[in-house]
Motif scaffolding. Structure first.
Motif, short mmCIF file in Angstrom:
data_model
loop_
_atom_site.label_atom_id
_atom_site.label_comp_id
_atom_site.label_asym_id
_atom_site.label_seq_id
_atom_site.Cartn_x
_atom_site.Cartn_y
_atom_site.Cartn_z
N TYR A 31 2.77 46.04 17.95
CA TYR A 31 2.30 44.77 17.42
C TYR A 31 0.83 44.52 17.73
O TYR A 31 0.05 44.10 16.87
CB TYR A 31 3.16 43.64 17.99
CG TYR A 31 2.66 42.27 17.61
CD1 TYR A 31 2.84 41.78 16.33
CD2 TYR A 31 1.98 41.46 18.54
CE1 TYR A 31 2.37 40.53 15.96
CE2 TYR A 31 1.52 40.22 18.19
CZ TYR A 31 1.71 39.75 16.90
OH TYR A 31 1.24 38.51 16.55
N ASP A 58 1.55 36.89 12.94
CA ASP A 58 2.79 36.48 13.60
C ASP A 58 3.91 36.28 12.58
O ASP A 58 5.04 36.73 12.79
CB ASP A 58 2.59 35.19 14.39
CG ASP A 58 1.88 35.41 15.71
OD1 ASP A 58 1.50 36.57 16.00
OD2 ASP A 58 1.69 34.44 16.46
N ASP A 59 3.61 35.58 11.50
CA ASP A 59 4.62 35.33 10.48
C ASP A 59 5.05 36.63 9.80
O ASP A 59 6.23 36.81 9.45
CB ASP A 59 4.08 34.36 9.42
CG ASP A 59 3.98 32.94 9.95
OD1 ASP A 59 4.64 32.63 10.96
OD2 ASP A 59 3.23 32.14 9.36
N SER A 62 7.39 38.40 12.21
CA SER A 62 8.69 37.73 12.21
C SER A 62 9.49 38.08 10.96
O SER A 62 10.70 38.30 11.01
CB SER A 62 8.51 36.21 12.30
OG SER A 62 8.02 35.83 13.57
N HIS A 118 7.11 41.16 23.15
CA HIS A 118 5.98 40.30 22.81
C HIS A 118 6.33 38.82 22.83
O HIS A 118 5.64 38.01 22.22
CB HIS A 118 5.40 40.71 21.44
CG HIS A 118 4.76 42.06 21.47
ND1 HIS A 118 3.63 42.33 22.19
CD2 HIS A 118 5.13 43.23 20.89
CE1 HIS A 118 3.32 43.62 22.05
NE2 HIS A 118 4.22 44.19 21.27
#
Length: 223
Positions: A31, A58-59, A62, A118
């Motif tokens: 990441y 981040d999105d 996810s 993370h």
């Protein structure tokens, strides 16, 4: 000379293309090291388009976790077909698990390695997937135990397996499968079938004895 026009692609298809690229980059580079520039280049789109579709790194991460978790869970559920004997259900579920993780090593790396290391909300996403699989395995074990108990009661044999024991067995089995998948994916020559066979040999001998009323018991304290 006019600008070259690119063929328009449906948003859903384009988004999956971006997720494919992101899973590959996140899975192989991690990441932190992964960059949106790399992901956009691999997907064949501009970086602003990635942000437009998926908002942020981040999105995007996810979204990758959710997609890969849903695919793995669906594969396991589809593999462990209802109506089969307990050992066959477990075997088919394990074979589906190892087949999926072998075919999608980057997705498995995202779930098993990257998401867990993370922090939130990433760890919560993969924990939810794991809970669903553990619950499913617990149900398989409980159903097998009930069937064995019914047969045993008719013959004066073993009673029913306590719920907490079925839950613990499911946790142990899923944990072993996770570790074995990580090992199999980095060990040349190990097939999904071989990995599933290894875990069945390790687990079912004990589970089979337990279902038949022959549990292992620890020695007395001080012995």
């Amino acid at each position: 000379m006019g600008a070259v026009k690119t063929k328009r692609m449906p948003r859903a298809v384009r988004e999956q293309q971006m997720l494919d690229a992101a899973v590959r980059i996140f899975g192989r580079r991690g990441y932190r090291a992964a960059s949106m520039d790399e992901i956009a280049e691999l997907a064949g789109v501009s970086k602003p388009l990635v942000y437009l579709y998926l908002n942020s790194k981040d999105d995007l991460f996810s979204a990758c976790i959710r997609r890969e978790a849903a695919a793995l869970t669906a594969a396991v559920r589809a593999g462990a077909r209802l109506g089969l004997p307990a050992d066959r259900q477990l075997w088919e579920g394990l074979r589906a698990f190892f087949t999926h993780t072998a075919r999608h090593p980057d997705g498995w790396a995202v779930l098993h390695l990257q998401a867990r290391t993370h922090g939130e909300p990433f760890a919560a996403e993969t924990a939810a997937m794991r809970t669903e699989i553990v619950t499913f395995v617990q149900q398989l074990i409980a159903e097998a135990a009930r069937a064995a108990a019914c047969a045993g009661e008719a013959e004066g044999g073993p009673g029913r397996l306590p719920e907490h024991e079925a839950a613990g067995l499911a946790e142990a089995l899923v944990g072993a499968a996770e570790s074995l998948a990580a090992w199999a994916n980095t060990t040349p020559g190990v097939t999904a079938r071989q990995a599933a066979t290894t875990l069945m040999n390790f687990a079912w001998a004990g589970l089979g004895n337990l279902m038949e009323g022959r549990p292992w018991t620890p020695p007395a304290p001080g012995a």
